[in-house]
Motif scaffolding. Sequence first.
Motif, mmCIF file in Angstrom:
data_model
loop_
_atom_site.group_PDB
_atom_site.id
_atom_site.type_symbol
_atom_site.label_atom_id
_atom_site.label_comp_id
_atom_site.label_asym_id
_atom_site.label_seq_id
_atom_site.Cartn_x
_atom_site.Cartn_y
_atom_site.Cartn_z
ATOM 1 N N LYS A 124 0.962 -1.228 0.060
ATOM 2 C CA LYS A 124 -0.188 -0.106 0.135
ATOM 3 C C LYS A 124 0.848 1.289 -0.001
ATOM 4 O O LYS A 124 1.922 1.356 0.564
ATOM 5 C CB LYS A 124 -0.836 0.022 1.301
ATOM 6 N N ARG A 125 0.756 2.219 -0.897
ATOM 7 C CA ARG A 125 1.201 3.486 -0.890
ATOM 8 C C ARG A 125 0.384 4.442 -0.793
ATOM 9 O O ARG A 125 -0.812 4.450 -1.231
ATOM 10 C CB ARG A 125 2.050 3.704 -2.238
ATOM 11 N N MET A 126 0.695 5.635 -0.030
ATOM 12 C CA MET A 126 -0.169 6.592 0.272
ATOM 13 C C MET A 126 0.408 7.951 -0.134
ATOM 14 O O MET A 126 1.845 8.150 -0.445
ATOM 15 C CB MET A 126 -0.267 6.940 1.672
ATOM 16 N N ALA A 127 -0.410 9.071 -0.510
ATOM 17 C CA ALA A 127 -0.154 10.314 -0.928
ATOM 18 C C ALA A 127 -0.901 11.230 -0.303
ATOM 19 O O ALA A 127 -2.147 11.066 0.248
ATOM 20 C CB ALA A 127 0.003 10.426 -2.475
ATOM 21 N N VAL A 128 -0.563 12.348 -0.223
ATOM 22 C CA VAL A 128 -1.370 13.565 0.528
ATOM 23 C C VAL A 128 -1.602 14.806 -0.561
ATOM 24 O O VAL A 128 -0.757 14.963 -1.201
ATOM 25 C CB VAL A 128 -0.699 14.241 1.692
ATOM 26 N N GLY A 129 -2.778 15.320 -0.750
ATOM 27 C CA GLY A 129 -2.923 16.246 -1.710
ATOM 28 C C GLY A 129 -3.136 15.882 -2.860
ATOM 29 O O GLY A 129 -3.932 14.860 -3.253
ATOM 30 N N THR A 130 -2.529 16.683 -3.926
ATOM 31 C CA THR A 130 -2.586 16.286 -5.452
ATOM 32 C C THR A 130 -1.609 15.477 -5.694
ATOM 33 O O THR A 130 -1.172 15.291 -6.979
ATOM 34 C CB THR A 130 -2.572 17.564 -6.202
ATOM 35 N N PHE A 131 -0.707 15.056 -4.895
ATOM 36 C CA PHE A 131 0.445 13.986 -5.304
ATOM 37 C C PHE A 131 -0.096 12.648 -5.441
ATOM 38 O O PHE A 131 -1.141 12.246 -5.290
ATOM 39 C CB PHE A 131 1.399 13.773 -4.095
ATOM 40 N N THR A 132 0.671 11.611 -5.993
ATOM 41 C CA THR A 132 -0.029 10.404 -6.568
ATOM 42 C C THR A 132 0.737 9.131 -5.791
ATOM 43 O O THR A 132 2.067 9.484 -5.703
ATOM 44 C CB THR A 132 0.540 10.067 -8.197
ATOM 45 N N ALA A 133 -0.181 8.464 -5.397
ATOM 46 C CA ALA A 133 0.245 7.231 -4.713
ATOM 47 C C ALA A 133 0.331 6.146 -5.694
ATOM 48 O O ALA A 133 -0.454 5.977 -6.611
ATOM 49 C CB ALA A 133 -0.662 6.638 -3.736
ATOM 50 N N ASN A 134 1.678 5.499 -5.936
ATOM 51 C CA ASN A 134 2.034 4.474 -6.928
ATOM 52 C C ASN A 134 2.407 3.132 -6.303
ATOM 53 O O ASN A 134 3.371 3.092 -5.252
ATOM 54 C CB ASN A 134 3.171 4.845 -7.514
ATOM 55 N N SER A 135 1.517 2.097 -6.509
ATOM 56 C CA SER A 135 2.049 0.820 -6.059
ATOM 57 C C SER A 135 2.287 -0.077 -7.469
ATOM 58 O O SER A 135 1.760 -0.160 -8.249
ATOM 59 C CB SER A 135 0.588 0.304 -5.341
#
Length: 173
Positions: A124-135
Amino acid sequence: MKSKALTIGLASVFSLSIFTNGGQASAQSMDEQLTENHTVNWEEIWSNVGDYSEEVEFGNVSPHEGGIELLSMGSLATGSTAVSLSGSTVKSTGKSKGRILTTVTSATTSLRDIAKGYTSQGGKRMAVGTFTANSTTTLGNSKGKSPFTGVTVHTATDNGKLYSSQTGNTKSY
């Protein structure tokens, strides 16, 4: 004199933390915790794989403090899954991208070699705001036209509400 300096120092640090966090620290921590604690039922996800498209928009923007809606578009995040081949390795890449500054997103992808029944799961990858979480996750490819399916579970959390959606992609290599 030392206690007065210590009191002034602590008051300054407290004031600075309130000013720099703008009251969002507790809400954001709650959203991050909801996102982090979300568990995936892979058996259920894989049983519905035929229902998923490669891309999705999901989550509802909710009014924030003062009733001001920060975005009129209606969705908190977008998600996608892509399956690709690099040499003898097949890769699934799942992406979740937030659409507003206060959302917390996550992506967790899984890849299955349909012919052999092998499955690999990315973290699981997380991001905050308008950033992208990439798994991402990979499986080896035996030389034959075998179908591979990638599935990603996406979440977007905002204002204490968690939304979840899935995407999928199948390619033969």
